[in-house]
Design a protein around this motif. Sequence first.
Motif, PDB file in Angstrom:
ATOM      1  N   ILE A 190       1.140   6.811  40.805  1.00  0.00           N
ATOM      2  CA  ILE A 190       1.798   6.608  39.515  1.00  0.00           C
ATOM      3  C   ILE A 190       2.608   7.822  39.112  1.00  0.00           C
ATOM      4  O   ILE A 190       3.786   7.718  38.765  1.00  0.00           O
ATOM      5  N   SER A 191       2.002   9.007  39.173  1.00  0.00           N
ATOM      6  CA  SER A 191       2.676  10.201  38.643  1.00  0.00           C
ATOM      7  C   SER A 191       3.902  10.598  39.440  1.00  0.00           C
ATOM      8  O   SER A 191       4.834  11.201  38.896  1.00  0.00           O
ATOM      9  N   ASN A 192       3.929  10.279  40.739  1.00  0.00           N
ATOM     10  CA  ASN A 192       5.076  10.635  41.574  1.00  0.00           C
ATOM     11  C   ASN A 192       6.067   9.487  41.742  1.00  0.00           C
ATOM     12  O   ASN A 192       7.071   9.635  42.441  1.00  0.00           O
ATOM     13  N   ALA A 193       5.766   8.364  41.118  1.00  0.00           N
ATOM     14  CA  ALA A 193       6.643   7.201  41.266  1.00  0.00           C
ATOM     15  C   ALA A 193       7.951   7.413  40.511  1.00  0.00           C
ATOM     16  O   ALA A 193       7.989   8.053  39.465  1.00  0.00           O
ATOM     17  N   GLU A 194       9.016   6.851  41.043  1.00  0.00           N
ATOM     18  CA  GLU A 194      10.315   6.927  40.370  1.00  0.00           C
ATOM     19  C   GLU A 194      10.253   6.218  39.014  1.00  0.00           C
ATOM     20  O   GLU A 194      10.849   6.665  38.040  1.00  0.00           O
ATOM     21  N   ASP A 195       9.494   5.125  38.975  1.00  0.00           N
ATOM     22  CA  ASP A 195       9.299   4.357  37.743  1.00  0.00           C
ATOM     23  C   ASP A 195       7.792   4.154  37.564  1.00  0.00           C
ATOM     24  O   ASP A 195       7.236   3.177  38.071  1.00  0.00           O
ATOM     25  N   PRO A 196       7.104   5.069  36.872  1.00  0.00           N
ATOM     26  CA  PRO A 196       5.645   4.991  36.742  1.00  0.00           C
ATOM     27  C   PRO A 196       5.150   3.682  36.131  1.00  0.00           C
ATOM     28  O   PRO A 196       4.104   3.162  36.532  1.00  0.00           O
ATOM     29  N   GLU A 197       5.899   3.151  35.172  1.00  0.00           N
ATOM     30  CA  GLU A 197       5.474   1.901  34.541  1.00  0.00           C
ATOM     31  C   GLU A 197       5.510   0.747  35.544  1.00  0.00           C
ATOM     32  O   GLU A 197       4.562  -0.042  35.642  1.00  0.00           O
ATOM     33  N   ALA A 198       6.585   0.655  36.291  1.00  0.00           N
ATOM     34  CA  ALA A 198       6.711  -0.406  37.289  1.00  0.00           C
ATOM     35  C   ALA A 198       5.673  -0.243  38.398  1.00  0.00           C
ATOM     36  O   ALA A 198       5.101  -1.238  38.878  1.00  0.00           O
ATOM     37  N   ALA A 199       5.424   1.005  38.815  1.00  0.00           N
ATOM     38  CA  ALA A 199       4.431   1.257  39.855  1.00  0.00           C
ATOM     39  C   ALA A 199       3.045   0.836  39.394  1.00  0.00           C
ATOM     40  O   ALA A 199       2.263   0.243  40.155  1.00  0.00           O
ATOM     41  N   THR A 200       2.733   1.131  38.140  1.00  0.00           N
ATOM     42  CA  THR A 200       1.441   0.735  37.586  1.00  0.00           C
ATOM     43  C   THR A 200       1.322  -0.783  37.537  1.00  0.00           C
ATOM     44  O   THR A 200       0.289  -1.353  37.912  1.00  0.00           O
ATOM     45  N   LYS A 201       2.356  -1.416  37.080  1.00  0.00           N
ATOM     46  CA  LYS A 201       2.349  -2.874  36.976  1.00  0.00           C
ATOM     47  C   LYS A 201       2.138  -3.521  38.340  1.00  0.00           C
ATOM     48  O   LYS A 201       1.370  -4.486  38.475  1.00  0.00           O
ATOM     49  N   GLU A 202       2.794  -2.979  39.362  1.00  0.00           N
ATOM     50  CA  GLU A 202       2.656  -3.539  40.708  1.00  0.00           C
ATOM     51  C   GLU A 202       1.230  -3.389  41.227  1.00  0.00           C
ATOM     52  O   GLU A 202       0.647  -4.328  41.786  1.00  0.00           O
ATOM     53  N   LEU A 203       0.652  -2.206  41.039  1.00  0.00           N
ATOM     54  CA  LEU A 203      -0.728  -1.983  41.470  1.00  0.00           C
ATOM     55  C   LEU A 203      -1.695  -2.905  40.725  1.00  0.00           C
ATOM     56  O   LEU A 203      -2.609  -3.488  41.320  1.00  0.00           O
ATOM     57  N   LYS A 204      -1.486  -3.026  39.420  1.00  0.00           N
ATOM     58  CA  LYS A 204      -2.358  -3.879  38.606  1.00  0.00           C
ATOM     59  C   LYS A 204      -2.293  -5.325  39.070  1.00  0.00           C
ATOM     60  O   LYS A 204      -3.319  -6.018  39.144  1.00  0.00           O
ATOM     61  N   GLU A 205      -1.117  -5.805  39.379  1.00  0.00           N
ATOM     62  CA  GLU A 205      -0.965  -7.183  39.833  1.00  0.00           C
ATOM     63  C   GLU A 205      -1.692  -7.417  41.154  1.00  0.00           C
ATOM     64  O   GLU A 205      -2.311  -8.463  41.362  1.00  0.00           O
ATOM     65  N   ILE A 206      -1.641  -6.447  42.051  1.00  0.00           N
ATOM     66  CA  ILE A 206      -2.348  -6.570  43.327  1.00  0.00           C
ATOM     67  C   ILE A 206      -3.853  -6.625  43.099  1.00  0.00           C
ATOM     68  O   ILE A 206      -4.559  -7.458  43.681  1.00  0.00           O
ATOM     69  N   VAL A 207      -4.351  -5.729  42.261  1.00  0.00           N
ATOM     70  CA  VAL A 207      -5.792  -5.704  41.966  1.00  0.00           C
ATOM     71  C   VAL A 207      -6.240  -7.029  41.358  1.00  0.00           C
ATOM     72  O   VAL A 207      -7.232  -7.621  41.798  1.00  0.00           O
ATOM     73  N   CYS A 208      -5.539  -7.486  40.367  1.00  0.00           N
ATOM     74  CA  CYS A 208      -5.942  -8.705  39.658  1.00  0.00           C
ATOM     75  C   CYS A 208      -5.830  -9.939  40.558  1.00  0.00           C
ATOM     76  O   CYS A 208      -6.719 -10.794  40.562  1.00  0.00           O
ATOM     77  N   LYS A 209      -4.763 -10.019  41.341  1.00  0.00           N
ATOM     78  CA  LYS A 209      -4.575 -11.162  42.222  1.00  0.00           C
ATOM     79  C   LYS A 209      -5.656 -11.192  43.302  1.00  0.00           C
ATOM     80  O   LYS A 209      -6.226 -12.257  43.599  1.00  0.00           O
ATOM     81  N   THR A 210      -5.956 -10.034  43.874  1.00  0.00           N
ATOM     82  CA  THR A 210      -6.960  -9.974  44.951  1.00  0.00           C
ATOM     83  C   THR A 210      -8.349 -10.247  44.392  1.00  0.00           C
ATOM     84  O   THR A 210      -9.169 -10.922  45.015  1.00  0.00           O
ATOM     85  N   GLY A 211      -8.603  -9.704  43.205  1.00  0.00           N
ATOM     86  CA  GLY A 211      -9.928  -9.859  42.601  1.00  0.00           C
ATOM     87  C   GLY A 211     -10.276 -11.273  42.227  1.00  0.00           C
ATOM     88  O   GLY A 211     -11.453 -11.615  42.071  1.00  0.00           O
ATOM     89  N   THR A 212      -9.285 -12.120  42.063  1.00  0.00           N
ATOM     90  CA  THR A 212      -9.549 -13.505  41.703  1.00  0.00           C
ATOM     91  C   THR A 212      -9.619 -14.417  42.901  1.00  0.00           C
ATOM     92  O   THR A 212      -9.905 -15.620  42.766  1.00  0.00           O
ATOM     93  N   ASN A 213      -9.345 -13.873  44.089  1.00  0.00           N
ATOM     94  CA  ASN A 213      -9.374 -14.709  45.295  1.00  0.00           C
ATOM     95  C   ASN A 213     -10.800 -14.904  45.802  1.00  0.00           C
ATOM     96  O   ASN A 213     -11.666 -14.094  45.536  1.00  0.00           O
TER      97      ASN A 213
END
Length: 213
Positions: A190-213
């Motif tokens: 997150i801290s080194n990402a060009e767009d920290p907000e977008a990077a966080t959102k992408e990681l969160k989506e992966i976690v949530c999608k995988t966790g519901t499978n």
Amino acid sequence: MPKVDYALMYVTDDSIKDDNSFFHILEASLKGGATIIQLREKTCDTQTFYQRAVRCKEICEKYYVPLLINDRLDIALAIDADGVHIGQTDIPYAVARRLLGKSKIIGLSVSNKEQAEQPNAQAADYIGISPIFSTNTKTTDLAQPLGILGLKEIRQIYKKPIVCIGGIHKDNTQEIIANGADGIAVVSAISNAEDPEAATKELKEIVCKTGTN
């Protein structure tokens, strides 16, 4: 204690000395969906740590996201943080619990299965497997990475939430969650990402999608 969402913990980057950048990235992570924040300061003096903690708490409260303090129980008490994250050589869990009270969150770092089996880990609200993969973020004495096999072994004997940290990015997050972790903790992703907000959102989506499978 209210139910805590451990899906995505942003651990603040203490290499960022400029406060404007530091707090901009913190708020971007919260806008992107970080579910818990851990303030980690290893090099600054106590007054600077305290001042950052006060501001971090104000920002986290705006987004209704818990704030944990890494290691420093005194700072956590001084700002009435939501809890602490402690390591194997920090203040004992029982002392931290006695001073913080039953309503606060206490997480504990573990580096192997044996540590996860100990009473301190079993009593903690969650454990942080550190490191899951190799990382350059922490430069001091790190244990060997546990990897997915180590995560699976600990998952078998630990029933409370598990958060993994160390070398985590968007390409290995799915594997971590699929093999038993409840969440991830990241710094540079997150801290080194060009767009920290977008990077966080992408990681969160992966976690949530995988966790519901």
